[in-house]
Enzyme design. Structure first.
Site, PDB file in Angstrom:
ATOM      1  CE  LYS A 107      10.734  33.940  36.650  1.00  0.00           C
ATOM      2  NZ  LYS A 107      11.047  33.765  35.383  1.00  0.00           N
ATOM      3  NE  ARG A 114      20.827  35.723  31.318  1.00  0.00           N
ATOM      4  CZ  ARG A 114      20.156  35.822  30.580  1.00  0.00           C
ATOM      5  NH1 ARG A 114      20.429  36.419  29.025  1.00  0.00           N
ATOM      6  NH2 ARG A 114      19.159  35.144  30.423  1.00  0.00           N
TER       7      ARG A 114
HETATM    8  N1  BES Z   1      14.397  30.954  36.471  1.00  0.00           N
HETATM    9  C1  BES Z   1      14.231  31.699  35.178  1.00  0.00           C
HETATM   10  C2  BES Z   1      14.235  30.421  33.941  1.00  0.00           C
HETATM   11  C3  BES Z   1      13.026  29.383  33.879  1.00  0.00           C
HETATM   12  C4  BES Z   1      11.947  29.785  33.355  1.00  0.00           C
HETATM   13  C5  BES Z   1      13.410  28.247  34.750  1.00  0.00           C
HETATM   14  C6  BES Z   1      11.086  28.571  33.153  1.00  0.00           C
HETATM   15  C7  BES Z   1      12.535  27.478  34.667  1.00  0.00           C
HETATM   16  C8  BES Z   1      11.082  27.633  33.944  1.00  0.00           C
HETATM   17  C9  BES Z   1      15.149  32.559  34.656  1.00  0.00           C
HETATM   18  O1  BES Z   1      15.646  33.442  35.619  1.00  0.00           O
HETATM   19  C10 BES Z   1      14.295  33.706  33.861  1.00  0.00           C
HETATM   20  O2  BES Z   1      13.544  34.215  34.244  1.00  0.00           O
HETATM   21  N2  BES Z   1      14.854  33.727  32.433  1.00  0.00           N
HETATM   22  C11 BES Z   1      14.313  34.759  31.520  1.00  0.00           C
HETATM   23  C12 BES Z   1      15.424  35.217  30.876  1.00  0.00           C
HETATM   24  C13 BES Z   1      14.807  36.434  29.973  1.00  0.00           C
HETATM   25  C14 BES Z   1      14.117  37.644  30.721  1.00  0.00           C
HETATM   26  C15 BES Z   1      15.955  36.641  29.107  1.00  0.00           C
HETATM   27  C16 BES Z   1      13.561  33.742  30.690  1.00  0.00           C
HETATM   28  O3  BES Z   1      13.819  32.718  30.237  1.00  0.00           O
HETATM   29  O4  BES Z   1      12.229  34.365  30.302  1.00  0.00           O
HETATM   30 ZN    ZN Z   2      14.564  35.037  36.435  1.00  0.00          ZN
END
Ligand code: BES
Ligand code: ZN
Ligand code: ZN
Length: 510
Positions: free
Chosen positions: A284, A358
């Site tokens: 990230k 997931r």
């Molecule tokens: N933990 C994150 C989702 C999240 C994002 C929670 C912002 C709270 C605030 C999750 O694990 C994630 O990173 N999801 C990705 C999925 C994508 C790579 C398909 C996302 O939402 O960007």
């Molecule tokens: Zn994530």
């Protein structure tokens, strides 16, 4: 907050010594606000001077005559609640009461009040039990603070919260006692979840989830299971193992079971317990990454709900599972393109290692359904950024394969002031997660990101009635209200408690 005591009394208010006495007043058209006769004269005067109309969030704080101070409250607070509208949606009205509770907590903080008396308002349209419950919830949720790591900057004079609350009612002590107790249980559970979430990634690891569950099991006689890495390997849980590969901290699959000891429905709750989500190799951006310590809020919600279940002992079997791990990018980390085998045999191409929630939920749900044969499953997770784009910070997203379960959860969320909004799921979305090389892949592209994440999960519930709650937008930064502090909201906990309290036998055909 943990040590706050709440009792109920019908002794005359004037005889109850306290730092603050609270009354509620309702706005009326062209008339002074409706209120308790004891404070009528002051309210009327304030209204005449244009200082107080009884509007929501309006407050009148005054100091009683010298002789009354000795036996009664040192301060009197009158809270405006707006118009008392018997046609208002019952869920909205309960939230108004919670907000009044939150407003009370804010004034207590400002005045450093440690002891509080609340004159419980009686309204014809809502049972006083519900009124008491919502007020108690609002006060305790609003009185929440997390000061554990404030060491050298903490002053002796810092306010540490309410010590004692008395609810006064001269006609309905029993009902007020019952409602207030329910409110206290629910609020304390939500604050447990907030505490877990406020802990940093180095303070709340998978082991802390296991220890919390083991403690709860020991205190209340629940059944506790914790699958460690070796057992996960034997069971073929490639999802949680894959996510954990880049970490030096071992994973845990924590399960806690409450059994009422008679034949009953079984509800399975599964919460995402990613104790820190760096994204893994699909790392990230640095800015804001510290917030990813909150990626375990789903796990916190199901464990904290179990604390209330353990106390209240409902007539339904409840199982909570938390797949817990962090998501790191160590040298053994899973690579984009790797293929994993989930617990139920489904293979998955890991296109993005940041879509880890997931992967761990998939194993947890498939294993939980096989092990506990539940009638219904609800999972809760900070799963997708996409849900924030779609619903902002005011609704949690829901996807479900069961209209009946959707209705139950939606009603429970409304009652708790934690609204949910249902999104669709069908073959067209499922198509987005088809992989060229494996059964499925773990991302479905940008469009409908919340739904394609749910499509992934749907491959692990078989025919079991299931609902998925995406709380990425509500687990923190939830709608600003007096009883929702900055930081984690504890979302989900009170929805689950409400769902369980009102559980009716599940009809198999639905
Ligand atoms: N933990 C994150 C989702 C999240 C994002 C929670 C912002 C709270 C605030 C999750 O694990 C994630 O990173 N999801 C990705 C999925 C994508 C790579 C398909 C996302 O939402 O960007
Ligand atoms: Zn994530
Ligand atoms: Zn995550």
């Amino acid at each position: 907050m943990e040590t706050t005591r709440l009792s109920v009394t019908d002794k005359p208010v004037d005889t109850l010594a306290s730092d603050l006495v609270v009354y509620v007043a309702a706005r009326r058209k062209d008339m002074p606000p409706a209120c308790d006769p004891k404070i009528e004269a002051r309210v009327k005067k304030a209204h005449e001077l244009g200082d107080f109309s009884g509007k929501m969030d309006e407050e009148l704080l005054y100091y009683p005559d010298e002789d009354k101070k000795k036996t009664g409250g040192r301060r009197i607070l009158v809270l405006g609640m707006g118009k008392d509208d018997p046609d208002e949606d019952p869920g909205d009205f309960l939230d108004t009461l919670r907000r009044l509770g939150g407003n009370t907590a804010k004034v207590c903080e400002k005045t450093k009040a440690k002891t509080l008396v609340v004159c419980v308002p009686h309204m014809g349209h809502t049972p006083v039990e519900k009124i008491s419950q919502a007020l108690a919830e609002g006060i305790l949720l609003g009185d929440y603070r997390f000061a554990k790591y404030k060491k050298t900057t903490r002053k002796k004079s810092d306010y540490e919260g309410l010590k004692e609350i008395k609810f006064f009612s001269d006609t309905a002590v029993k009902a007020v006692r019952k409602g207030a107790k329910m409110g206290v249980t629910a609020a304390k559970a939500a604050c447990v979840a907030r505490d877990m979430a406020n802990e940093p990634g180095n303070g709340w690891t998978p082991k802390q989830f296991a220890d919390y569950a083991a403690d709860l099991a020991k205190t209340h006689g629940l059944a506790y299971t914790c699958l460690e890495k070796k057992e996960m390997e034997k069971l073929g849980m490639g999802g949680i193992l894959g996510v954990n590969q880049g970490s030096s901290t071992p994973p845990c699959m924590v399960a806690l079971e409450y059994n009422p000891g008679k034949k009953s429905d079984t509800l399975l709750l599964v919460g995402k317990g990613v104790t820190f989500d760096s994204g893994g190799i699909s790392i990230k951006p640095g800015s804001g990454m510290e917030e990813m310590k909150y990626d375990m809020c789903g796990g916190a919600a199901v464990m904290a709900a179990m604390a209330a279940v353990a106390e209240e002992k409902p007539g339904i079997r409840v199982v909570a599972i938390v797949p817990a791990t962090d998501n790191m990018s160590g040298s053994r980390a899973i690579h984009p393109g790797d293929i994993i085998h989930h617990f139920n045999g489904v293979t998955s191409e890991i296109v993005n290692t940041d879509a880890e929630g997931r992967m761990i939920l998939a194993d947890a749900m498939a294993w939980g359904i096989k092990t506990y044969a539940p009638d219904c499953v609800v999972d809760i997770a900070t799963l997708t950024g996409a849900v924030i784009i779609g619903l902002g910070h005011h609704y949690s997203g829901m996807v479900s394969n069961s209209d009946a379960l959707y209705e139950r959860l939606s009603a429970a969320g409304k009652e708790a002031g934690e609204p949910v909004w249902r999104l669709p799921l069908n073959k067209d979305y499922e198509k987005q997660i088809e992989s060229r090389v494996a059964d499925i892949k773990n991302v479905g592209g940008k469009p409908g990101g919340t739904i394609t994440a749910a499509a992934y999960l749907s491959k692990f519930v078989d025919k079991t009635p299931w609902a998925h709650l995406d709380i990425a937008g509500t687990a923190w930064d939830f709608t600003e209200k007096s009883y929702i502090p900055k930081g984690p909201s504890g979302i989900g906990v009170r929805t689950f408690i409400s769902l369980i309290r009102s559980w009716k036998k599940w009809e198999k055909q639905r």
